[in-house]
Design a protein around this motif. Structure first.
Motif, PDB file in Angstrom:
ATOM      1  N   PHE A 104       0.829  -1.215   0.000  1.00  0.00           N
ATOM      2  CA  PHE A 104       0.000   0.000   0.000  1.00  0.00           C
ATOM      3  C   PHE A 104       0.865   1.269   0.000  1.00  0.00           C
ATOM      4  O   PHE A 104       0.584   2.244   0.694  1.00  0.00           O
ATOM      5  N   GLY A 105       1.923   1.206  -0.762  1.00  0.00           N
ATOM      6  CA  GLY A 105       2.789   2.368  -0.896  1.00  0.00           C
ATOM      7  C   GLY A 105       3.782   2.556   0.229  1.00  0.00           C
ATOM      8  O   GLY A 105       4.578   3.508   0.212  1.00  0.00           O
ATOM      9  N   LEU A 106       3.752   1.662   1.236  1.00  0.00           N
ATOM     10  CA  LEU A 106       4.673   1.766   2.371  1.00  0.00           C
ATOM     11  C   LEU A 106       5.751   0.701   2.269  1.00  0.00           C
ATOM     12  O   LEU A 106       5.474  -0.456   1.917  1.00  0.00           O
ATOM     13  N   LYS A 107       6.970   1.081   2.570  1.00  0.00           N
ATOM     14  CA  LYS A 107       8.062   0.120   2.578  1.00  0.00           C
ATOM     15  C   LYS A 107       8.120  -0.572   3.934  1.00  0.00           C
ATOM     16  O   LYS A 107       8.248   0.086   4.975  1.00  0.00           O
ATOM     17  N   LEU A 108       7.999  -1.886   3.923  1.00  0.00           N
ATOM     18  CA  LEU A 108       8.035  -2.680   5.154  1.00  0.00           C
ATOM     19  C   LEU A 108       9.209  -3.641   5.129  1.00  0.00           C
ATOM     20  O   LEU A 108       9.639  -4.075   4.066  1.00  0.00           O
ATOM     21  N   GLY A 109       9.692  -3.984   6.299  1.00  0.00           N
ATOM     22  CA  GLY A 109      10.783  -4.948   6.388  1.00  0.00           C
ATOM     23  C   GLY A 109      12.134  -4.265   6.433  1.00  0.00           C
ATOM     24  O   GLY A 109      12.222  -3.035   6.436  1.00  0.00           O
ATOM     25  N   PRO A 110      13.194  -5.077   6.472  1.00  0.00           N
ATOM     26  CA  PRO A 110      13.135  -6.533   6.438  1.00  0.00           C
ATOM     27  C   PRO A 110      12.686  -7.132   7.784  1.00  0.00           C
ATOM     28  O   PRO A 110      12.784  -6.474   8.817  1.00  0.00           O
ATOM     29  N   PHE A 111      12.170  -8.367   7.736  1.00  0.00           N
ATOM     30  CA  PHE A 111      11.737  -9.072   8.930  1.00  0.00           C
ATOM     31  C   PHE A 111      12.524 -10.376   9.052  1.00  0.00           C
ATOM     32  O   PHE A 111      12.677 -11.103   8.067  1.00  0.00           O
ATOM     33  N   THR A 112      13.009 -10.629  10.252  1.00  0.00           N
ATOM     34  CA  THR A 112      13.769 -11.854  10.506  1.00  0.00           C
ATOM     35  C   THR A 112      13.239 -12.538  11.760  1.00  0.00           C
ATOM     36  O   THR A 112      13.066 -11.885  12.793  1.00  0.00           O
ATOM     37  N   LEU A 113      12.973 -13.838  11.651  1.00  0.00           N
ATOM     38  CA  LEU A 113      12.564 -14.626  12.815  1.00  0.00           C
ATOM     39  C   LEU A 113      13.737 -15.509  13.213  1.00  0.00           C
ATOM     40  O   LEU A 113      14.107 -16.437  12.492  1.00  0.00           O
ATOM     41  N   HIS A 114      14.354 -15.171  14.367  1.00  0.00           N
ATOM     42  CA  HIS A 114      15.511 -15.927  14.852  1.00  0.00           C
ATOM     43  C   HIS A 114      15.051 -17.126  15.672  1.00  0.00           C
ATOM     44  O   HIS A 114      14.172 -17.016  16.528  1.00  0.00           O
ATOM     45  N   THR A 115      15.662 -18.272  15.420  1.00  0.00           N
ATOM     46  CA  THR A 115      15.308 -19.501  16.133  1.00  0.00           C
ATOM     47  C   THR A 115      15.535 -19.346  17.635  1.00  0.00           C
ATOM     48  O   THR A 115      14.737 -19.822  18.453  1.00  0.00           O
ATOM     49  N   TYR A 116      16.614 -18.660  17.994  1.00  0.00           N
ATOM     50  CA  TYR A 116      16.930 -18.447  19.411  1.00  0.00           C
ATOM     51  C   TYR A 116      15.789 -17.736  20.125  1.00  0.00           C
ATOM     52  O   TYR A 116      15.300 -18.197  21.166  1.00  0.00           O
ATOM     53  N   GLY A 117      15.363 -16.618  19.556  1.00  0.00           N
ATOM     54  CA  GLY A 117      14.294 -15.852  20.182  1.00  0.00           C
ATOM     55  C   GLY A 117      13.005 -16.637  20.290  1.00  0.00           C
ATOM     56  O   GLY A 117      12.285 -16.545  21.293  1.00  0.00           O
ATOM     57  N   LEU A 118      12.701 -17.435  19.262  1.00  0.00           N
ATOM     58  CA  LEU A 118      11.471 -18.232  19.264  1.00  0.00           C
ATOM     59  C   LEU A 118      11.471 -19.247  20.402  1.00  0.00           C
ATOM     60  O   LEU A 118      10.482 -19.369  21.141  1.00  0.00           O
ATOM     61  N   PHE A 119      12.583 -19.955  20.582  1.00  0.00           N
ATOM     62  CA  PHE A 119      12.616 -21.002  21.607  1.00  0.00           C
ATOM     63  C   PHE A 119      12.717 -20.421  23.014  1.00  0.00           C
ATOM     64  O   PHE A 119      12.164 -20.988  23.965  1.00  0.00           O
ATOM     65  N   VAL A 120      13.418 -19.300  23.163  1.00  0.00           N
ATOM     66  CA  VAL A 120      13.466 -18.654  24.475  1.00  0.00           C
ATOM     67  C   VAL A 120      12.065 -18.194  24.874  1.00  0.00           C
ATOM     68  O   VAL A 120      11.626 -18.394  26.013  1.00  0.00           O
ATOM     69  N   ALA A 121      11.346 -17.593  23.921  1.00  0.00           N
ATOM     70  CA  ALA A 121       9.972 -17.164  24.197  1.00  0.00           C
ATOM     71  C   ALA A 121       9.084 -18.359  24.520  1.00  0.00           C
ATOM     72  O   ALA A 121       8.269 -18.312  25.450  1.00  0.00           O
ATOM     73  N   ALA A 122       9.257 -19.445  23.766  1.00  0.00           N
ATOM     74  CA  ALA A 122       8.464 -20.652  24.005  1.00  0.00           C
ATOM     75  C   ALA A 122       8.757 -21.230  25.387  1.00  0.00           C
ATOM     76  O   ALA A 122       7.849 -21.693  26.088  1.00  0.00           O
ATOM     77  N   GLY A 123      10.031 -21.190  25.791  1.00  0.00           N
ATOM     78  CA  GLY A 123      10.397 -21.686  27.120  1.00  0.00           C
ATOM     79  C   GLY A 123       9.759 -20.875  28.228  1.00  0.00           C
ATOM     80  O   GLY A 123       9.234 -21.431  29.192  1.00  0.00           O
ATOM     81  N   PHE A 124       9.780 -19.549  28.084  1.00  0.00           N
ATOM     82  CA  PHE A 124       9.134 -18.685  29.070  1.00  0.00           C
ATOM     83  C   PHE A 124       7.643 -18.995  29.167  1.00  0.00           C
ATOM     84  O   PHE A 124       7.094 -19.168  30.253  1.00  0.00           O
ATOM     85  N   LEU A 125       6.984 -19.051  28.021  1.00  0.00           N
ATOM     86  CA  LEU A 125       5.537 -19.238  28.018  1.00  0.00           C
ATOM     87  C   LEU A 125       5.151 -20.613  28.555  1.00  0.00           C
ATOM     88  O   LEU A 125       4.160 -20.740  29.296  1.00  0.00           O
ATOM     89  N   LEU A 126       5.922 -21.630  28.202  1.00  0.00           N
ATOM     90  CA  LEU A 126       5.621 -22.972  28.691  1.00  0.00           C
ATOM     91  C   LEU A 126       5.846 -23.060  30.201  1.00  0.00           C
ATOM     92  O   LEU A 126       5.062 -23.685  30.928  1.00  0.00           O
ATOM     93  N   GLY A 127       6.908 -22.406  30.685  1.00  0.00           N
ATOM     94  CA  GLY A 127       7.164 -22.388  32.124  1.00  0.00           C
ATOM     95  C   GLY A 127       6.044 -21.695  32.888  1.00  0.00           C
ATOM     96  O   GLY A 127       5.610 -22.170  33.938  1.00  0.00           O
ATOM     97  N   ILE A 128       5.563 -20.569  32.353  1.00  0.00           N
ATOM     98  CA  ILE A 128       4.452 -19.854  32.985  1.00  0.00           C
ATOM     99  C   ILE A 128       3.182 -20.705  32.957  1.00  0.00           C
ATOM    100  O   ILE A 128       2.441 -20.788  33.947  1.00  0.00           O
ATOM    101  N   ALA A 129       2.915 -21.354  31.813  1.00  0.00           N
ATOM    102  CA  ALA A 129       1.719 -22.193  31.684  1.00  0.00           C
ATOM    103  C   ALA A 129       1.745 -23.337  32.695  1.00  0.00           C
ATOM    104  O   ALA A 129       0.720 -23.654  33.321  1.00  0.00           O
ATOM    105  N   TRP A 130       2.920 -23.956  32.865  1.00  0.00           N
ATOM    106  CA  TRP A 130       3.009 -25.059  33.836  1.00  0.00           C
ATOM    107  C   TRP A 130       2.816 -24.543  35.256  1.00  0.00           C
ATOM    108  O   TRP A 130       2.168 -25.192  36.077  1.00  0.00           O
TER     109      TRP A 130
END
Length: 261
Positions: A14-40
């Protein structure tokens, strides 16, 4: 391993420049660990007749304290690099969190929160202990993907070799998979605290057991690591913290045993 899951180049929408976007594996698993620990921990709270909402509220401060403390200790033991690259101090999603520092800061934040809420800290320590181990087990997979917390060169059958040029570990040499050792240590702490929770209900001793076991395992695993963790004579800074965790854990076990009996 695979430091990056997906990387999207800049694009126009829509006329706007977006990005770049990067999904790092490290950040994903650290976030998953936090959320799983809180859920438990929320599950543990329900089982003990406590409000799981307290865990979700507490979780925010635990996560905040853990990230700040873990990154702060990593920066402190690598001062020269971050003095020359100050723009990377907050780029924790690329790797570079020291669990020990995160545990210390998260504990301080959690105790402050519980004090303000006038909650029994010993009771909540028992609630949180298994979830911390579970979160560690999952989050360390991110370390493996990023190549941080790497081990020394070895010729064991289970040695791992990194090939990705973005990896933080040395390339093309077999190394101790210390990230997986840490993950296994988290699982062991999780299993042991679950097995003993019925015998330490609401006493705080479960956290003491966790700290003693985790600190011992952490100290041993440090012997197989090759990344820089700060020097303190013949041992690393993180080994000093691990010994402190063992001492604190033993103190809590003995202190709470006297108060319960």
């Amino acid at each position: 391993m695979f430091p990056t899951i997906i990387e999207i180049a800049p694009f126009i929408l829509f006329g706007l420049k977006l990005g770049p976007f990067t999904l790092h594996t490290y950040g994903l698993f650290v976030a998953a660990g936090f959320l799983l620990g809180i859920a438990w921990s929320m599950r543990e709270a329900r089982a003990r007749g406590l409000s799981p909402d307290t865990v979700s509220d507490l979780g925010f401060y635990i996560i905040l304290g853990a990230i700040l403390g873990a990154r702060a200790l990593y920066v402190l033991i690598n001062p020269t690099y971050f003095w020359n690259n100050p723009q990377e101090i907050l780029m924790f999603w690329k790797g570079g969190l020291v669990f020990s520092g995160g545990a210390i800061m998260a504990t301080l934040f959690a105790l402050a929160f519980l004090r303000i809420r006038k909650e029994n800290p010993w009771l909540w320590m028992d609630v949180l202990a298994p979830g911390i181990g579970l979160g560690e087990a999952v989050g360390r997979i991110g370390c493996l993907a990023a190549g941080c917390c790497y081990g020394a060169v070895c010729d064991l059958p289970w040695a791992i070799t990194f090939f990705d040029p973005e990896s933080l570990a040395p390339l093309h040499v077999p190394l101790h998979p210390t990230q997986l050792y840490h993950s296994l240590a988290g699982l062991i702490c999780f299993a042991v605290t679950l097995a003993l929770k019925s015998k330490t209900q609401g006493t705080g001793q479960l956290m003491g057991i966790f700290l003693t076991l985790f600190g011992t395992l952490r100290f041993v695993i440090e012997l197989f690591r090759a990344d820089y963790r700060g020097d303190f004579g013949p041992i690393s800074v993180t080994q000093i913290i691990a010994l402190g965790a063992v001492a604190l854990g033993l103190f809590i076990i003995q202190h709470r045993r006297r108060n319960v009996l």
